[in-house]
Design an enzyme around this catalytic site. Structure first.
Site, PDB file in Angstrom:
ATOM      1  N   GLU A   1       4.190  -6.643   2.671  1.00  0.00           N
ATOM      2  CA  GLU A   1       4.135  -7.255   1.319  1.00  0.00           C
ATOM      3  C   GLU A   1       3.929  -6.114   0.326  1.00  0.00           C
ATOM      4  O   GLU A   1       2.819  -5.878  -0.148  1.00  0.00           O
ATOM      5  CB  GLU A   1       3.038  -8.325   1.229  1.00  0.00           C
TER       6      GLU A   1
ATOM      7  N   GLY B   1       0.767  -1.240   0.000  1.00  0.00           N
ATOM      8  CA  GLY B   1       0.000   0.000   0.000  1.00  0.00           C
ATOM      9  C   GLY B   1       0.798   1.289   0.000  1.00  0.00           C
ATOM     10  O   GLY B   1       0.208   2.362  -0.105  1.00  0.00           O
TER      11      GLY B   1
ATOM     12  N   CYS C   1      -7.946   3.434 -30.873  1.00  0.00           N
ATOM     13  CA  CYS C   1      -9.116   4.136 -31.412  1.00  0.00           C
ATOM     14  C   CYS C   1     -10.057   4.507 -30.269  1.00  0.00           C
ATOM     15  O   CYS C   1     -11.241   4.157 -30.304  1.00  0.00           O
ATOM     16  CB  CYS C   1      -9.859   3.230 -32.377  1.00  0.00           C
TER      17      CYS C   1
ATOM     18  N   TYR D   1       2.662  -2.218 -11.933  1.00  0.00           N
ATOM     19  CA  TYR D   1       1.292  -2.036 -12.435  1.00  0.00           C
ATOM     20  C   TYR D   1       1.308  -1.205 -13.729  1.00  0.00           C
ATOM     21  O   TYR D   1       0.541  -0.253 -13.870  1.00  0.00           O
ATOM     22  CB  TYR D   1       0.407  -1.364 -11.384  1.00  0.00           C
TER      23      TYR D   1
ATOM     24  N   GLY E   1       4.332  -3.868  -3.079  1.00  0.00           N
ATOM     25  CA  GLY E   1       4.443  -4.061  -4.519  1.00  0.00           C
ATOM     26  C   GLY E   1       4.930  -2.795  -5.199  1.00  0.00           C
ATOM     27  O   GLY E   1       6.101  -2.654  -5.549  1.00  0.00           O
ATOM     28  N   ARG E   2       4.020  -1.844  -5.343  1.00  0.00           N
ATOM     29  CA  ARG E   2       4.307  -0.631  -6.112  1.00  0.00           C
ATOM     30  C   ARG E   2       5.572   0.080  -5.641  1.00  0.00           C
ATOM     31  O   ARG E   2       6.426   0.467  -6.437  1.00  0.00           O
ATOM     32  CB  ARG E   2       3.116   0.341  -5.990  1.00  0.00           C
TER      33      ARG E   2
HETATM   34  C1  LIG Z   1      -3.359  -8.397  -0.579  1.00  0.00           C
HETATM   35  C2  LIG Z   1      -2.419  -7.444  -1.220  1.00  0.00           C
HETATM   36  N1  LIG Z   1      -1.196  -7.289  -0.701  1.00  0.00           N
HETATM   37  C3  LIG Z   1      -0.290  -6.452  -1.243  1.00  0.00           C
HETATM   38  C4  LIG Z   1      -0.608  -5.704  -2.361  1.00  0.00           C
HETATM   39  C5  LIG Z   1       0.415  -4.779  -2.926  1.00  0.00           C
HETATM   40  O1  LIG Z   1      -0.025  -3.479  -2.807  1.00  0.00           O
HETATM   41  P1  LIG Z   1       0.908  -2.274  -3.228  1.00  0.00           P
HETATM   42  O2  LIG Z   1       1.377  -2.544  -4.591  1.00  0.00           O
HETATM   43  O3  LIG Z   1       0.019  -1.090  -3.126  1.00  0.00           O
HETATM   44  O4  LIG Z   1       2.050  -2.231  -2.247  1.00  0.00           O
HETATM   45  C6  LIG Z   1      -1.895  -5.814  -2.921  1.00  0.00           C
HETATM   46  C7  LIG Z   1      -2.262  -5.012  -4.092  1.00  0.00           C
HETATM   47  O5  LIG Z   1      -3.376  -4.925  -4.508  1.00  0.00           O
HETATM   48  C8  LIG Z   1      -2.819  -6.714  -2.341  1.00  0.00           C
HETATM   49  O6  LIG Z   1      -4.034  -6.874  -2.853  1.00  0.00           O
END
Ligand SMILES: Cc1ncc(COP(=O)(O)O)c(C=O)c1O
Length: 412
Positions: free
Chosen positions: A276, A233, A354, A383, A278-279
């Site tokens: 955990e 997040g 288009c 993403y 991601g972004r």
């Molecule tokens: C359960 C869960 N964990 C971790 C993430 C990673 O989130 P972020 O990329 O915002 O850190 C997500 C993204 O949707 C998620 O659904």
């Protein structure tokens, strides 16, 4: 996170010089990725774990560059489990997602994956499969507590009723079921209420709420847990790139918060905090490079059409922002027709699709822009390609170029 523009611009120019068609490529700076991951990890206090949510970008070179900096990978489908296990047989895996299939749960059991349970029904199904296969499993309950005032961002998965996690009123039934399920071991609670958090102070408040809520449940239900998974997040500021999430402030605040909370643990064994992300891990290492194909003026507006668009790079449309970019001027022009050029104006960058929705950036001031120049969009490592509708109109896919830690370029 400082971007190494020189390295990327040089690689982009090289790719352009070698291309036999207008350039369109993703470039990933794996050295920057590894350094950033090491920095994130170094900031986490003891008793914290760092997982990478591969849904942000599961390309093998990125996973390989990250593997030695993380405690494991978070996966969200059977496909992601199979992909990671094929290449990383031993790495710890944790599995979240609503609507898991029986086949995906079975795959998780087979590969020793910790499962984040999203509902009582899922819990029952996993229990049956685990018993049938004589294959015990570790689980965390993904709970969606009512924390709407803390869970505020442009992308919210919880804090209010949503399809994600177990609503708190159903937690007792899940715990009751777990207590009768010999094959499943409760390791802790999982929370992921939002993405795009840009404020370190507010994120700390959210994590503190998770901690206190977990402690309350442990006392109320007589549980002992090993982990609180605080989700991902942490956001990337696409709109004001100079104002990114303050990781140093966050990690110092987290150390203080954990010290205070552990001191007030009332004799309960302190759980480990598991991230955990991601972004925030992979966005900064990626760039989308594309060549200007046409420039046209329409009324008061100017449009540059590029080789590619949202079918390659959906991030700006998905997040509703105008994506920042840099122009890489290409001076050499040896074509038997004139070169459209604009200067000192605002330009909207559109793709080849288009649909009027195929816009990457809107009304951006430029000093000069010519057909044949390249545009480089940063923060495209998460993403981006992986959430894009690649095959719409059957345009060719972009090149994927990985700039490795050892200073050699290879592409696929
Ligand atoms: C359960 C869960 N964990 C971790 C993430 C990673 O989130 P972020 O990329 O915002 O850190 C997500 C993204 O949707 C998620 O659904």
């Amino acid at each position: 996170m400082t971007l190494d523009w020189d390295r990327i611009v040089a690689a982009t120019r090289q790719a352009h010089a070698e291309a036999d068609a207008p350039l369109c490529a993703y470039l990933y700076d794996l050295e920057a990725l590894a350094k950033h991951a090491a920095h994130v990890r170094a900031g986490l206090p003891q008793h914290c774990e760092f997982f990478y949510a591969i849904k942000a970008n599961s390309d093998l070179p990125l996973l390989t560059a990250l593997a030695s900096h993380v405690d494991g990978f978070e996966v969200s489908s059977g496909g992601e489990i199979a992909w990671v296990r094929r290449h990383f047989p031993q790495v710890p895996l944790i599995f979240s997602s609503p609507g898991k299939l029986d086949s995906e749960l079975a795959l998780a059991l087979k590969h020793d994956v910790t499962v984040h349970i999203e509902s009582l029904h899922e819990l029952e199904r996993l229990g049956v499969l685990a018993r049938a296969g004589n294959c015990p499993a570790s689980v965390l309950l993904r709970v969606n507590p009512p924390l709407a005032e803390l869970a505020t961002s442009t992308l919210v998965m919880g804090g209010k009723p949503t399809q994600f996690g177990i609503a708190v009123e159903h937690l007792p039934a899940c715990l009751e079921r777990l207590s009768k399920e010999p094959a499943l071991v409760l390791r802790g609670f999982h929370f992921h209420l939002l993405s795009h958090q840009l404020d370190a102070g507010r994120h700390l408040q959210l994590l503190q709420a998770y901690w206190r809520q977990s402690k309350e449940w442990c006392m109320q239900y007589g549980l002992s847990i090993e982990h609180i998974n605080v989700g991902g997040g942490i956001g990337v500021n696409y709109r004001q790139p100079e104002q990114q999430f303050d990781w140093n402030q966050f990690s110092q605040g987290l150390a203080t918060m954990l010290m205070q909370e552990e001191a007030a643990a009332d004799g309960l064994k302190a759980p480990r905090l598991r991230f955990e992300l991601g972004r925030y891990v992979s966005a900064f290492c990626g760039y989308y490079a594309t060549e200007v194909l046409d420039i046209k003026e329409a009324g008061t507006r100017t449009f540059a059409i590029v080789h590619g668009g949202t079918h390659h790079f959906r991030t700006p449309y998905a997040q509703g922002h105008s994506h920042p970019f840099r122009i890489v001027p290409i001076d050499c022009w040896q074509r038997p027709y004139s070169r459209p050029t604009v200067s000192q104006c605002r330009v909207t960058i559109a793709g080849q699709l288009c649909t009027p929705k195929d816009i990457l950036s809107s009304d951006v001031p430029v000093n000069a822009l010519r057909v044949g120049d390249l545009l480089l969009f940063p923060y495209a490592g998460a993403y981006a390609w992986h959430i894009s509708h690649h095959d719409f109109l059957r345009h060719p896919h972009p090149q994927h170029i990985y700039l490795p830690v050892a200073n050699q370029t290879y592409s696929s």
